[in-house]
Design an enzyme around this catalytic site. Structure first.
Site, short mmCIF file in Angstrom:
data_model
loop_
_atom_site.label_atom_id
_atom_site.label_comp_id
_atom_site.label_asym_id
_atom_site.label_seq_id
_atom_site.Cartn_x
_atom_site.Cartn_y
_atom_site.Cartn_z
N PRO A 62 0.81 -1.22 0.00
CA PRO A 62 0.00 0.00 0.00
C PRO A 62 0.85 1.27 0.00
O PRO A 62 1.61 1.50 0.92
CB PRO A 62 -0.80 -0.10 1.31
CG PRO A 62 -0.66 -1.51 1.75
CD PRO A 62 0.64 -2.00 1.21
N GLU A 63 0.71 2.04 -1.04
CA GLU A 63 1.25 3.39 -1.01
C GLU A 63 0.05 4.31 -0.88
O GLU A 63 -1.07 3.85 -0.70
CB GLU A 63 2.08 3.67 -2.28
CG GLU A 63 3.35 2.82 -2.32
CD GLU A 63 4.43 3.40 -3.24
OE1 GLU A 63 4.42 4.63 -3.48
OE2 GLU A 63 5.26 2.62 -3.72
#
Length: 270
Positions: A2-3
């Site tokens: 997850p960015e």
DNA sequence: AAATAATCCTGCGGGC
DNA sequence: TGCCCGCAGGATTATT
């Protein structure tokens, strides 16, 4: 992994069905995340209504009546809405139950976090020193130029530093530099104001695009009970070592910077 | 202040 | 088939 776009996609995906609802139960199957989860959560959270779900950097802020739950997905975390009685799988560590639905945190590597904080979350030590949000006007070519003036480090490392700008992880750092046509190894303070403007715009474009792509797959993502994972984007440089640059066909090069892999086109990025 | 390294943890792919 | 190894990675923390 997850960015910022994945976190924002998650926020948009879960917010509509949870905001205004009250917690009925909290289940902690494994509270050993990055920091131990408050074991008293199941005692004081039930009864409180979720007032808002916000995001700051890659942190999710669940605002309740008497405080805020600060969540982070780390590298392998995901949040899903499941039927309350849905059997948990391995690595499904926490359930926030809202009546018949539950918000389920899954995090195999347990680099994530779930912290209770009574008071202003922006004053929390984790949030108080963060740099500007990349998609807001407080981050632009001028502010980037100013913050890079004293930085000797390579530009790739600089844009991954949360003091400069938040939410740019390893993948989108390479992608942004590719779009801006900037070599990742360039000393940060050597970038002209014009190139800083170009880079700031590239970061905004790359992140916005990724959020849109995430949005288009929201339905599939949040209603699937398997693990279809995040929408896979088509990358220009990331993880394309040796493959032809989409612009000039030159093989993409891979180097190490700060113990992380960087990908770039030696011809398009100077 | 800034740069660097170590650290948390598990899944996966490659090599043998 | 299965074991070992290296790698992946966000962001804090400690160290220089």
């Amino acid at each position: 992994m997850p960015e910022l776009p994945e976190v924002e996609t998650t926020r948009r995906g879960i917010a509509p069905s949870l905001i205004g609802k009250a917690i009925t139960e909290v289940r902690i199957r494994n509270g050993k995340l990055r920091w131990p989860v408050d074991y008293q959560l199941p005692e004081f959270l039930p009864g409180q209504t979720l007032l808002a779900l916000e995001r700051r950097a890659k942190y999710l802020l669940f605002r309740f009546e008497h405080g805020v739950l600060i969540g982070h997905l780390g590298m392998s975390g995901s949040l899903r809405i499941v039927p309350q009685a849905h059997p948990p799988q391995t690595h499904d560590h926490i359930d926030l139950v809202f009546g018949e639905q539950a918000l389920r945190l899954r995090d195999p590597r347990r680099f994530g976090a779930m912290l209770w904080h009574s008071g202003d979350p922006m004053q929390h030590p984790l949030l108080s020193h963060l740099g500007p949000e990349p998609l807001q006007d407080t981050f632009n070519g001028d502010t980037l130029y100013q913050s890079l003036r004293t930085r000797q480090a390579a530009i790739k490392l600089a844009i991954m530093d949360a003091h400069i700008v938040v939410g740019v992880g390893n993948i989108y750092a390479s992608e942004s530099l590719f779009l801006a046509g900037i070599r990742p190894t360039t000393p940060a303070h050597r970038l002209s104001r014009a190139r800083c403007t170009r880079l700031a715009e590239a970061i905004k474009t790359i992140l916005s695009r990724a959020i849109e792509a995430g949005g288009s797959s929201l339905r599939d993502f949040f209603h699937a009970d398997g693990q279809s994972g995040y929408f896979q984007q088509q990358y220009a440089a990331y993880a394309r070592t040796g493959e032809a640059c989409r612009h000039c066909n030159t093989p993409i090069r891979q180097i190490q910077q700060g113990q992380r892999s960087t990908f770039y086109c030696p011809k398009c990025q100077r």
